[in-house]
Enzyme design. Sequence first.
Site, PDB file in Angstrom:
ATOM      1  N   GLU A  58       0.830  -1.206   0.000  1.00 28.97           N
ATOM      2  CA  GLU A  58       0.000   0.000   0.000  1.00 28.97           C
ATOM      3  C   GLU A  58       0.865   1.257   0.000  1.00 28.97           C
ATOM      4  O   GLU A  58       1.786   1.407   0.796  1.00 28.97           O
ATOM      5  CB  GLU A  58      -0.914   0.052   1.238  1.00 28.97           C
ATOM      6  CG  GLU A  58      -1.735   1.334   1.236  1.00 28.97           C
ATOM      7  CD  GLU A  58      -2.514   1.602   2.515  1.00 28.97           C
ATOM      8  OE1 GLU A  58      -2.491   0.760   3.433  1.00 28.97           O
ATOM      9  OE2 GLU A  58      -3.141   2.673   2.589  1.00 28.97           O
ATOM     10  N   ASP A 100       9.376   5.935  14.968  1.00 31.42           N
ATOM     11  CA  ASP A 100       9.119   7.335  14.681  1.00 31.42           C
ATOM     12  C   ASP A 100       9.496   8.121  15.932  1.00 31.42           C
ATOM     13  O   ASP A 100       8.948   7.873  17.003  1.00 31.42           O
ATOM     14  CB  ASP A 100       7.624   7.509  14.341  1.00 31.42           C
ATOM     15  CG  ASP A 100       7.256   8.960  14.077  1.00 31.42           C
ATOM     16  OD1 ASP A 100       8.173   9.793  13.956  1.00 31.42           O
ATOM     17  OD2 ASP A 100       6.055   9.255  13.996  1.00 31.42           O
ATOM     18  N   ASP A 131       9.855  11.988  17.357  1.00 34.89           N
ATOM     19  CA  ASP A 131       9.427  13.312  16.968  1.00 34.89           C
ATOM     20  C   ASP A 131       9.744  14.289  18.096  1.00 34.89           C
ATOM     21  O   ASP A 131       9.462  14.002  19.265  1.00 34.89           O
ATOM     22  CB  ASP A 131       7.913  13.256  16.723  1.00 34.89           C
ATOM     23  CG  ASP A 131       7.415  14.481  16.021  1.00 34.89           C
ATOM     24  OD1 ASP A 131       6.765  14.335  14.990  1.00 34.89           O
ATOM     25  OD2 ASP A 131       7.679  15.594  16.512  1.00 34.89           O
TER      26      ASP A 131
END
Lengths: 397, 488
Positions: A44, A105, A107
């Site tokens: 995807e 991830d 951040d």
Amino acid sequence: MVGQYDENLLSDMLPLYYSKYFPVKIFCRWLSCGNSPYPLCNRELSFTLADDVYLRYISISDQKELQTQFQKKCPHKLDIGAVYFAKPSIARHDSVVLARELVFDIDLTDYDEVRTCCKEAKVCEKCWKFMVVACEIIDISLKADFGFQHVLWVFSGRRGIHCWISDYEARILDTPGRGAIADYLCLIMGGENQSKKVHLGNDNLHSSIRRALDVIDIYFEDILNEQEFIGSSDRLKAFLKLIPDDTLRNQVEKRLEKLPESSLERWKNFVAVYDSFSRENGYAMRKMKYLVEEIKIQYCYPRLDINVTKGFNHLLKSPFSIHPKTGKVSIVFKAQNAKNFKLDEVPTIHSLLDDSTAESVEHNNNMKSAVKHFQEFVFSLEKAEAMRRKTDASKNL
Amino acid sequence: MDFNIKRKSTKIVVTGSMVESYPHDLQMYKIPPIEHVTLQEFETLALERVTLLRSLATATTLKGLRAFSEEWKEYILSDLRNQGLKYYARLCEITRCGTTDADLQARRKDHIAHFILRLAYCRNEELRRWFIARELELFKMRFMTMSGEAIDVFFNLNNLSYTNISDEDKTSIITYLRESTPYQNIDNMKFYKVKFFDVLDLVKSRKVFLKDGFAYIPHKDFVSVLSAQFRKHLRQSLAVACQHLGEVEQDERLVCLLKGLHQSYSGNDYSNTKAMVPIESLDSLSIKSFPLCMRQLHEQLRLSHHLKHGGRLQYGLFLKGIGVTLEDSLRFWREEFTKIMDLEKFEKQYSYNVRYNYGKEGSKRNYSPFSCLRIINETVGPGDCHGCPYRHCDVNNLKNRLSGYGIDQQAVHEIIDITKKGHFQVACSKYFDIIHNLDIGLGINHPNQYFEESQKLSKGEIKVDVKREKVNVKIENVEDLEIDDFIE
């Protein structure tokens, strides 16, 4: 420079960026390799178009199709999802997720509680050091502890970094497996209502924590100086909340209040008070055997968004996608070079396309070396994949 | 339960002798039972197993006992005996490989009941997760009570063989083993090398030394390897069972039983509510009828006009459960969020979330509001204020919050004491009593249950004698709180 960047021009610049700069070929090879043994079209992709129109379940069968899609749709942002049992553009979410790189991830917004130089979307060279520490700690743990070899680090385009692990074992890892790795790496726990977020207990410190502390120690004084964690009376108050014992807290408060507002000076005094306190109060110390380490970790240890890691089919921004808000390219970098990473040396779509800008030459070179690093990464991954398939085949004979 | 027990299936004798089928108290449940059971036995076994699993859940969550501790085990064993489930108590107390008739009968029931529950619990992810967690606790508890001899037999029966690492290998990593393995006397233990994903529970809690993708474990940590295999096998089996549900449910006699089994204990899942609650009343309801976790989220939302993802999910689903319509919900979130962002941003980034909670987006599942168990086990990170306040708040913070609500000091201390012991749901029940000026000690296991009970009281559907004098509301304390925070 960010100042010159205008989001409205993005739609005009992107077609050229995708045809001239985006490493389509090597990108498709990376995805194909990560899809193995399923075809590329089972992966995807998702496009974010102008005005935040969000297209999910896009699939491409080869490099050519991706190029056509880029030109036709001109995505402002490109995200990568999971490998499905069937082509996601047809089966949509009914299809079963089979594989996906293990991702992390990190951040800087999650550091808002500790960083003092910037808040929210802002980022500067000072708080970037948190990312350096995070990258080095996670990288070494993934390689030394979990034995992963294909670890790709990517700048997220604004205020953070992403990590993609393409090893076969990582790609087919199930949700509990991903969760366990995330939890193993996660030391800072607790929300708005908890001040002290690190609890190491009083047993031996795990080898991986010792190693992480060694990394933190390289940067700690630097970061302490720049962030001034305990440099004002408000910050001192917040700091004192991290000390669980009343007597020690009072001693520290008395000593630190009188000192000038240098965080480094105050920190050294705190450690001294703590040391002498620990010699005199064996019993009370059981609760805070590792207090100094705990505070260092709360200030500097990587803060992972563990939901991204745990979710098998979480979408994550692709390497070399443009960050629509900054115009910066999500470049690939080596973990050992993280400490030399400079935010203003990151190529932007503007500086790449407009050769009249001052940074043009430098940024073009930086883009080239990022692509080169990506290529090397993909080559070594392909080699390992070929080896794996060969051993698998001989096992099945 | 309307269950016709007169129609019996035909009985066929077991193939193979009982001793061959059930050589050991502990089973991996690899082979399904092939004998025929009467409907009556089917029902009894199913209900008894649910009782057993419920007992495990109660011990951990409601009683707040540490899983696998002595008190925990003690509670479960005595509960099983009180419920008349001696055969389960027998299987759990000391796991062995005897061959008396009682042993064999107990194992047979254990085996069949496990497989019946698979059919009842394979229906959705929530049920599966609950079932796997309980079965795993049961498996671990039983493994831990095994004698060394019984362990050896168990390993042999299940074809498990491992060789320990050589002394040289051990010497080269001994420092790390000492640092990272939470046992005394490491030097005298034999160590084994397994893949890290075979011992995820040890990895998760950082209780094992890892190197190059391998975990180095002593003999006693093999329970982790086995329970990981057990978990994996069970998860796959449940997926398979789910695919075959259609065939099983052609027999309508089974349908009701299997479907109703979990609900007969867990109560409503609150995903389809009939009530209607206007959003204008949320402020007053949050004070009167919300549990602390939801009141906290409501206040945070009103205060900062924003909640992070975990908070939106926990609070949003709760609101759905108490009867806030989708339209109202959208309006409610929009009104708050647009105080700090423009409408466009809200519509793009957040309204999807709200509709998603109501099953209108994404996989379009009608999500159930979170239960206490789920909330207590949530991951709460920086900036988050969801989760269970009794579990995820600093004591000082909780104390201030409760005093700020005008709860008198003694009651605050009682709640804090219970919290410190780790009885989060008991603390919640205490809070319920104080807010409603009662002393009924309700068992709370779902925020929406809390809400419903509270509403029933205020509508006078339940009559309870008010036992205490009116609580003295002391609002003037609020100003002193911040200073207190530092003195504490």
